[in-house]
Design a protein around this motif. Sequence first.
Motif, PDB file in Angstrom:
ATOM      1  N   ILE A 114       0.854  -1.186   0.000  1.00 65.33           N
ATOM      2  CA  ILE A 114       0.000   0.000   0.000  1.00 65.33           C
ATOM      3  C   ILE A 114       0.893   1.241   0.000  1.00 65.33           C
ATOM      4  N   ILE A 115       0.665   2.120  -0.973  1.00 61.42           N
ATOM      5  CA  ILE A 115       1.390   3.389  -0.992  1.00 61.42           C
ATOM      6  C   ILE A 115       0.655   4.371  -0.086  1.00 61.42           C
ATOM      7  N   ARG A 116      -0.659   4.499  -0.299  1.00 63.82           N
ATOM      8  CA  ARG A 116      -1.465   5.325   0.610  1.00 63.82           C
ATOM      9  C   ARG A 116      -2.946   5.133   0.334  1.00 63.82           C
ATOM     10  N   LYS A 117      -3.746   5.600   1.293  1.00 64.62           N
ATOM     11  CA  LYS A 117      -5.187   5.648   1.064  1.00 64.62           C
ATOM     12  C   LYS A 117      -5.473   6.940   0.310  1.00 64.62           C
ATOM     13  N   ILE A 118      -6.159   6.861  -0.814  1.00 67.74           N
ATOM     14  CA  ILE A 118      -6.460   8.062  -1.602  1.00 67.74           C
ATOM     15  C   ILE A 118      -7.658   8.789  -1.020  1.00 67.74           C
ATOM     16  N   SER A 119      -8.724   8.050  -0.747  1.00 64.58           N
ATOM     17  CA  SER A 119      -9.922   8.701  -0.220  1.00 64.58           C
ATOM     18  C   SER A 119     -10.935   7.668   0.238  1.00 64.58           C
ATOM     19  N   ILE A 120     -12.043   8.180   0.757  1.00 64.15           N
ATOM     20  CA  ILE A 120     -13.206   7.345   1.041  1.00 64.15           C
ATOM     21  C   ILE A 120     -14.361   7.930   0.239  1.00 64.15           C
ATOM     22  N   LEU A 121     -14.959   7.116  -0.613  1.00 62.64           N
ATOM     23  CA  LEU A 121     -16.113   7.566  -1.398  1.00 62.64           C
ATOM     24  C   LEU A 121     -17.375   6.999  -0.776  1.00 62.64           C
ATOM     25  N   GLN A 122     -18.395   7.818  -0.661  1.00 64.30           N
ATOM     26  CA  GLN A 122     -19.682   7.351  -0.160  1.00 64.30           C
ATOM     27  C   GLN A 122     -20.686   7.455  -1.301  1.00 64.30           C
ATOM     28  N   GLN A 123     -21.486   6.416  -1.450  1.00 67.19           N
ATOM     29  CA  GLN A 123     -22.515   6.399  -2.477  1.00 67.19           C
ATOM     30  C   GLN A 123     -23.792   5.915  -1.845  1.00 67.19           C
ATOM     31  N   GLU A 124     -24.909   6.468  -2.310  1.00 65.45           N
ATOM     32  CA  GLU A 124     -26.170   6.080  -1.710  1.00 65.45           C
ATOM     33  C   GLU A 124     -27.249   6.036  -2.769  1.00 65.45           C
ATOM     34  N   ASP A 125     -28.111   5.016  -2.707  1.00 65.54           N
ATOM     35  CA  ASP A 125     -29.340   5.042  -3.493  1.00 65.54           C
ATOM     36  C   ASP A 125     -30.497   4.636  -2.583  1.00 65.54           C
ATOM     37  N   ASP A 126     -31.633   4.293  -3.157  1.00 66.35           N
ATOM     38  CA  ASP A 126     -32.827   3.990  -2.354  1.00 66.35           C
ATOM     39  C   ASP A 126     -32.601   2.819  -1.399  1.00 66.35           C
ATOM     40  N   ARG A 127     -31.771   1.870  -1.806  1.00 60.20           N
ATOM     41  CA  ARG A 127     -31.638   0.637  -1.038  1.00 60.20           C
ATOM     42  C   ARG A 127     -30.346   0.529  -0.250  1.00 60.20           C
ATOM     43  N   TYR A 128     -29.282   1.075  -0.814  1.00 58.54           N
ATOM     44  CA  TYR A 128     -27.959   0.814  -0.250  1.00 58.54           C
ATOM     45  C   TYR A 128     -27.216   2.091   0.088  1.00 58.54           C
ATOM     46  N   LYS A 129     -26.301   1.925   1.019  1.00 55.14           N
ATOM     47  CA  LYS A 129     -25.333   2.975   1.312  1.00 55.14           C
ATOM     48  C   LYS A 129     -23.976   2.297   1.214  1.00 55.14           C
ATOM     49  N   THR A 130     -23.110   2.806   0.387  1.00 53.77           N
ATOM     50  CA  THR A 130     -21.810   2.189   0.185  1.00 53.77           C
ATOM     51  C   THR A 130     -20.705   3.134   0.637  1.00 53.77           C
ATOM     52  N   LYS A 131     -19.821   2.594   1.443  1.00 53.28           N
ATOM     53  CA  LYS A 131     -18.647   3.351   1.874  1.00 53.28           C
ATOM     54  C   LYS A 131     -17.432   2.625   1.320  1.00 53.28           C
ATOM     55  N   CYS A 132     -16.692   3.305   0.466  1.00 55.63           N
ATOM     56  CA  CYS A 132     -15.588   2.649  -0.231  1.00 55.63           C
ATOM     57  C   CYS A 132     -14.260   3.324   0.077  1.00 55.63           C
ATOM     58  N   HIS A 133     -13.335   2.517   0.603  1.00 50.41           N
ATOM     59  CA  HIS A 133     -11.972   2.981   0.880  1.00 50.41           C
ATOM     60  C   HIS A 133     -11.138   2.720  -0.365  1.00 50.41           C
ATOM     61  N   ILE A 134     -10.497   3.761  -0.878  1.00 51.49           N
ATOM     62  CA  ILE A 134      -9.726   3.608  -2.115  1.00 51.49           C
ATOM     63  C   ILE A 134      -8.238   3.738  -1.810  1.00 51.49           C
ATOM     64  N   PHE A 135      -7.491   2.717  -2.240  1.00 54.22           N
ATOM     65  CA  PHE A 135      -6.055   2.667  -1.976  1.00 54.22           C
ATOM     66  C   PHE A 135      -5.259   2.698  -3.273  1.00 54.22           C
ATOM     67  N   LEU A 136      -4.101   3.315  -3.196  1.00 54.76           N
ATOM     68  CA  LEU A 136      -3.115   3.237  -4.261  1.00 54.76           C
ATOM     69  C   LEU A 136      -2.066   2.225  -3.824  1.00 54.76           C
TER      70      LEU A 136
END
Length: 138
Positions: A67-89
């Motif tokens: 792992i070089i570093r964590k780039i960010s955390i993206l959050q996405q949401e629709d009617d059914r789901y909430k997604t929290k995504c950790h993005i790594f380089l």
Amino acid sequence: KMKKVFNIVKGIVRFNGKYLFLRAVDTFTPENEGKWECVGGKIEHGEKPEETILREIREETGLNCKIIRKISILQQEDDRYKTKCHIFLLEADSGKVILSKEHSGFMWVKPEEVKNLKLVLFASLLLEYFNNPNVYLK
């Protein structure tokens, strides 16, 4: 009604200045079939995101990465789901990929080529990183 929360990781994997994309074989989301994505998966109970991304990369590609570093955390949401995504380089120690059943192909691409790929839904959120590699992929 409570939304289902997904905690996931995505890895932007680099080797020799190129980035790894995998061709999806997706039964869960048929519209993703045959499109390209970055490696990733669900964080298991009790697992740290850093552990998850290294495990998923090993399972899906056979590659050992740092792992070089964590780039960010993206959050996405629709009617059914909430997604929290950790993005790594990450940096791979080789370009030799051994695919799992989750994917039907792979390729290593330059950042400027990513916008020409047919990407799965979530991968298109990562385009900003590839379009601005000097900011995000250093």
